[in-house]
Design a protein around this motif. Structure first.
Motif, PDB file in Angstrom:
ATOM      1  N   ASP A 110       0.803  -1.044   0.295  1.00 49.69           N
ATOM      2  CA  ASP A 110      -0.151   0.127  -0.049  1.00 49.69           C
ATOM      3  C   ASP A 110       0.711   1.280   0.039  1.00 49.69           C
ATOM      4  O   ASP A 110       1.860   1.320  -0.447  1.00 49.69           O
ATOM      5  N   SER A 111       0.291   2.205   0.681  1.00 50.17           N
ATOM      6  CA  SER A 111       1.066   3.475   0.749  1.00 50.17           C
ATOM      7  C   SER A 111       2.614   3.293   1.219  1.00 50.17           C
ATOM      8  O   SER A 111       3.306   4.209   1.097  1.00 50.17           O
ATOM      9  N   LYS A 112       2.618   2.565   2.611  1.00 49.40           N
ATOM     10  CA  LYS A 112       3.851   2.418   3.071  1.00 49.40           C
ATOM     11  C   LYS A 112       4.962   2.040   1.937  1.00 49.40           C
ATOM     12  O   LYS A 112       6.038   2.248   2.181  1.00 49.40           O
ATOM     13  N   TRP A 113       4.327   1.274   1.163  1.00 51.55           N
ATOM     14  CA  TRP A 113       5.324   0.709  -0.116  1.00 51.55           C
ATOM     15  C   TRP A 113       5.711   1.859  -0.914  1.00 51.55           C
ATOM     16  O   TRP A 113       6.063   1.416  -2.207  1.00 51.55           O
ATOM     17  N   ILE A 127       0.654  -6.320 -11.017  1.00 53.72           N
ATOM     18  CA  ILE A 127       1.403  -5.049 -11.427  1.00 53.72           C
ATOM     19  C   ILE A 127       1.383  -4.199 -10.196  1.00 53.72           C
ATOM     20  O   ILE A 127       0.014  -3.933  -9.872  1.00 53.72           O
ATOM     21  N   PHE A 128       2.293  -3.356  -9.815  1.00 54.00           N
ATOM     22  CA  PHE A 128       2.194  -2.313  -8.658  1.00 54.00           C
ATOM     23  C   PHE A 128       2.849  -1.079  -9.351  1.00 54.00           C
ATOM     24  O   PHE A 128       3.949  -1.045  -9.441  1.00 54.00           O
ATOM     25  N   MET A 129       1.995  -0.021  -9.353  1.00 60.17           N
ATOM     26  CA  MET A 129       2.452   1.181  -9.779  1.00 60.17           C
ATOM     27  C   MET A 129       3.164   1.854  -8.654  1.00 60.17           C
ATOM     28  O   MET A 129       2.514   1.902  -7.448  1.00 60.17           O
ATOM     29  N   ILE A 130       4.398   2.645  -8.803  1.00 61.56           N
ATOM     30  CA  ILE A 130       4.918   2.911  -7.625  1.00 61.56           C
ATOM     31  C   ILE A 130       5.341   4.478  -7.681  1.00 61.56           C
ATOM     32  O   ILE A 130       5.849   4.964  -8.759  1.00 61.56           O
ATOM     33  N   LYS A 131       4.950   5.162  -6.641  1.00 61.39           N
ATOM     34  CA  LYS A 131       5.460   6.582  -6.747  1.00 61.39           C
ATOM     35  C   LYS A 131       6.852   6.884  -6.380  1.00 61.39           C
ATOM     36  O   LYS A 131       7.322   7.892  -6.821  1.00 61.39           O
ATOM     37  N   ASP A 132       7.423   6.228  -5.488  1.00 62.44           N
ATOM     38  CA  ASP A 132       8.843   6.495  -5.029  1.00 62.44           C
ATOM     39  C   ASP A 132       9.550   5.126  -5.028  1.00 62.44           C
ATOM     40  O   ASP A 132       9.490   4.331  -4.184  1.00 62.44           O
ATOM     41  N   LEU A 133      10.399   4.651  -5.963  1.00 68.90           N
ATOM     42  CA  LEU A 133      11.224   3.632  -6.033  1.00 68.90           C
ATOM     43  C   LEU A 133      11.847   3.293  -4.843  1.00 68.90           C
ATOM     44  O   LEU A 133      12.050   2.094  -4.355  1.00 68.90           O
ATOM     45  N   LYS A 134      12.643   4.415  -4.470  1.00 72.20           N
ATOM     46  CA  LYS A 134      13.576   4.201  -3.228  1.00 72.20           C
ATOM     47  C   LYS A 134      12.869   3.696  -1.988  1.00 72.20           C
ATOM     48  O   LYS A 134      13.245   2.872  -1.359  1.00 72.20           O
ATOM     49  N   PHE A 136       9.987   2.048  -2.097  1.00 73.29           N
ATOM     50  CA  PHE A 136       9.328   0.620  -2.347  1.00 73.29           C
ATOM     51  C   PHE A 136      10.449  -0.256  -1.856  1.00 73.29           C
ATOM     52  O   PHE A 136      10.371  -1.228  -1.404  1.00 73.29           O
ATOM     53  N   GLN A 137      11.943  -0.034  -2.589  1.00 77.42           N
ATOM     54  CA  GLN A 137      12.969  -0.925  -2.305  1.00 77.42           C
ATOM     55  C   GLN A 137      13.131  -1.032  -0.767  1.00 77.42           C
ATOM     56  O   GLN A 137      13.635  -2.136  -0.309  1.00 77.42           O
ATOM     57  N   ALA A 138      13.176   0.346  -0.141  1.00 79.16           N
ATOM     58  CA  ALA A 138      13.590   0.131   1.414  1.00 79.16           C
ATOM     59  C   ALA A 138      12.740  -0.659   2.277  1.00 79.16           C
ATOM     60  O   ALA A 138      13.109  -1.331   3.001  1.00 79.16           O
ATOM     61  N   THR A 139      11.351  -0.513   1.823  1.00 84.62           N
ATOM     62  CA  THR A 139      10.395  -1.332   2.639  1.00 84.62           C
ATOM     63  C   THR A 139      10.529  -2.560   2.364  1.00 84.62           C
ATOM     64  O   THR A 139      10.506  -3.404   3.360  1.00 84.62           O
ATOM     65  N   TYR A 140      10.704  -3.102   1.172  1.00 89.43           N
ATOM     66  CA  TYR A 140      11.007  -4.669   0.943  1.00 89.43           C
ATOM     67  C   TYR A 140      12.254  -5.083   1.762  1.00 89.43           C
ATOM     68  O   TYR A 140      12.417  -6.176   2.295  1.00 89.43           O
ATOM     69  N   LYS A 141      13.473  -4.264   1.624  1.00 89.33           N
ATOM     70  CA  LYS A 141      14.645  -4.633   2.310  1.00 89.33           C
ATOM     71  C   LYS A 141      14.288  -4.958   3.945  1.00 89.33           C
ATOM     72  O   LYS A 141      14.800  -5.932   4.434  1.00 89.33           O
ATOM     73  N   ALA A 142      13.598  -3.843   4.354  1.00 90.15           N
ATOM     74  CA  ALA A 142      13.411  -3.904   5.836  1.00 90.15           C
ATOM     75  C   ALA A 142      12.571  -5.327   6.467  1.00 90.15           C
ATOM     76  O   ALA A 142      12.801  -5.746   7.280  1.00 90.15           O
ATOM     77  N   GLU A 143      11.453  -5.432   5.494  1.00 86.36           N
ATOM     78  CA  GLU A 143      10.583  -6.580   5.498  1.00 86.36           C
ATOM     79  C   GLU A 143      11.459  -7.910   5.469  1.00 86.36           C
ATOM     80  O   GLU A 143      11.203  -8.860   6.375  1.00 86.36           O
ATOM     81  N   GLY A 163      10.406  -1.988 -12.842  1.00 83.81           N
ATOM     82  CA  GLY A 163      10.779  -0.909 -13.894  1.00 83.81           C
ATOM     83  C   GLY A 163      10.928   0.162 -13.146  1.00 83.81           C
ATOM     84  O   GLY A 163      11.103   0.142 -11.999  1.00 83.81           O
ATOM     85  N   GLN A 164      11.253   1.296 -13.750  1.00 83.20           N
ATOM     86  CA  GLN A 164      11.426   2.560 -12.970  1.00 83.20           C
ATOM     87  C   GLN A 164      10.289   3.088 -12.040  1.00 83.20           C
ATOM     88  O   GLN A 164      10.625   3.620 -11.164  1.00 83.20           O
ATOM     89  N   ASP A 165       8.946   2.852 -12.562  1.00 79.29           N
ATOM     90  CA  ASP A 165       7.686   3.218 -11.748  1.00 79.29           C
ATOM     91  C   ASP A 165       6.702   2.184 -11.471  1.00 79.29           C
ATOM     92  O   ASP A 165       5.771   2.498 -11.280  1.00 79.29           O
ATOM     93  N   PHE A 166       7.258   0.965 -11.702  1.00 80.37           N
ATOM     94  CA  PHE A 166       6.267  -0.175 -11.515  1.00 80.37           C
ATOM     95  C   PHE A 166       7.067  -1.483 -11.245  1.00 80.37           C
ATOM     96  O   PHE A 166       8.165  -1.708 -11.524  1.00 80.37           O
TER      97      PHE A 166
END
Length: 218
Positions: A110-113, A127-134, A136-143, A163-166
């Protein structure tokens, strides 16, 4: 009366210069004189200028230094589905969370990601559209770091195609293999022990400890 029939001196000088120039070119460019040695030297030079093979980071599609590794950018769910459809069936995209193609638990992205929109396109591909790729990556790594305390090997093969935004979560291995071909998507891998064989990409992601790779291990 004296009639001069010789070649003017200026013309003789011009001819001498032309002959000398041709001789010099012949000596410095052996290929112009029919020698194969010059050809071999040129071929060797061109071979040495060839880009890295097997998807190496020095080859086409290599890292651009901003943690996105020249990934494709969608801009919308429709465009993202079109991109994914080149790797597997994604011709019928749905954003209805009650659709049978949605996986239970996907609502946690969700928005946390930094996820702004979720879609599913059949056969388990989401497919997940992403507003901020960094983010998203940080949340995945923490989890992943939290989960690895109980399951140390979790995430060793990576998880998301980026991708750059998904981001894409396919449920079929052929989709993954098609997607990571040159010019496609890359796998986000944040496992500390991940070390692909030589020749595969391992580009720095936006978050320390994470990489983008085209190596997929069954």
């Amino acid at each position: 009366m004296i009639i001069y029939t010789g070649v003017p001196a200026i013309m003789r000088i011009q001819r001498i210069v032309a002959v000398s120039t041709a001789a010099l070119l012949c000596l410095t460019a052996l290929t112009a004189c029919g020698s194969d040695e010059g050809k071999d030297s040129l071929n060797d030079y061109l071979d040495n200028q060839a880009p890295a093979k097997n998807g190496g980071t020095d080859g086409p599609g290599g890292s651009d230094g901003n943690g996105k590794a020249r990934l494709p950018k969608a801009g919308s769910m429709a465009k993202a589905a079109q991109i994914v459809n080149g790797y597997g069936d994604c011709s019928d995209i749905s954003t209805d969370p009650h659709d049978d193609d949605f996986f239970p638990g996907d609502e946690t992205y969700d928005s946390k990601w930094a996820v702004s929109e979720r879609g599913a396109c059949g056969k388990g591909t989401r497919i997940f559209m992403i507003k901020d790729l960094k983010t998203f990556q940080a949340t995945y790594k923490a989890e992943l770091d939290a989960d690895r305390k109980e399951s140390p090997n979790k995430g060793h093969r990576g998880k998301f195609l980026l991708g750059q935004d998904f981001a894409v979560l396919p449920d079929q291995k052929p989709v993954i293999r098609n997607a990571i071909k040159p010019g496609g998507l890359l796998i986000l891998n944040c496992h500390p022990d991940f070390n692909p064989p030589s020749g595969y990409r391992k580009d720095p992601a936006l978050v320390k400890g994470c990489v983008l790779t085209d190596y997929f291990e069954d």
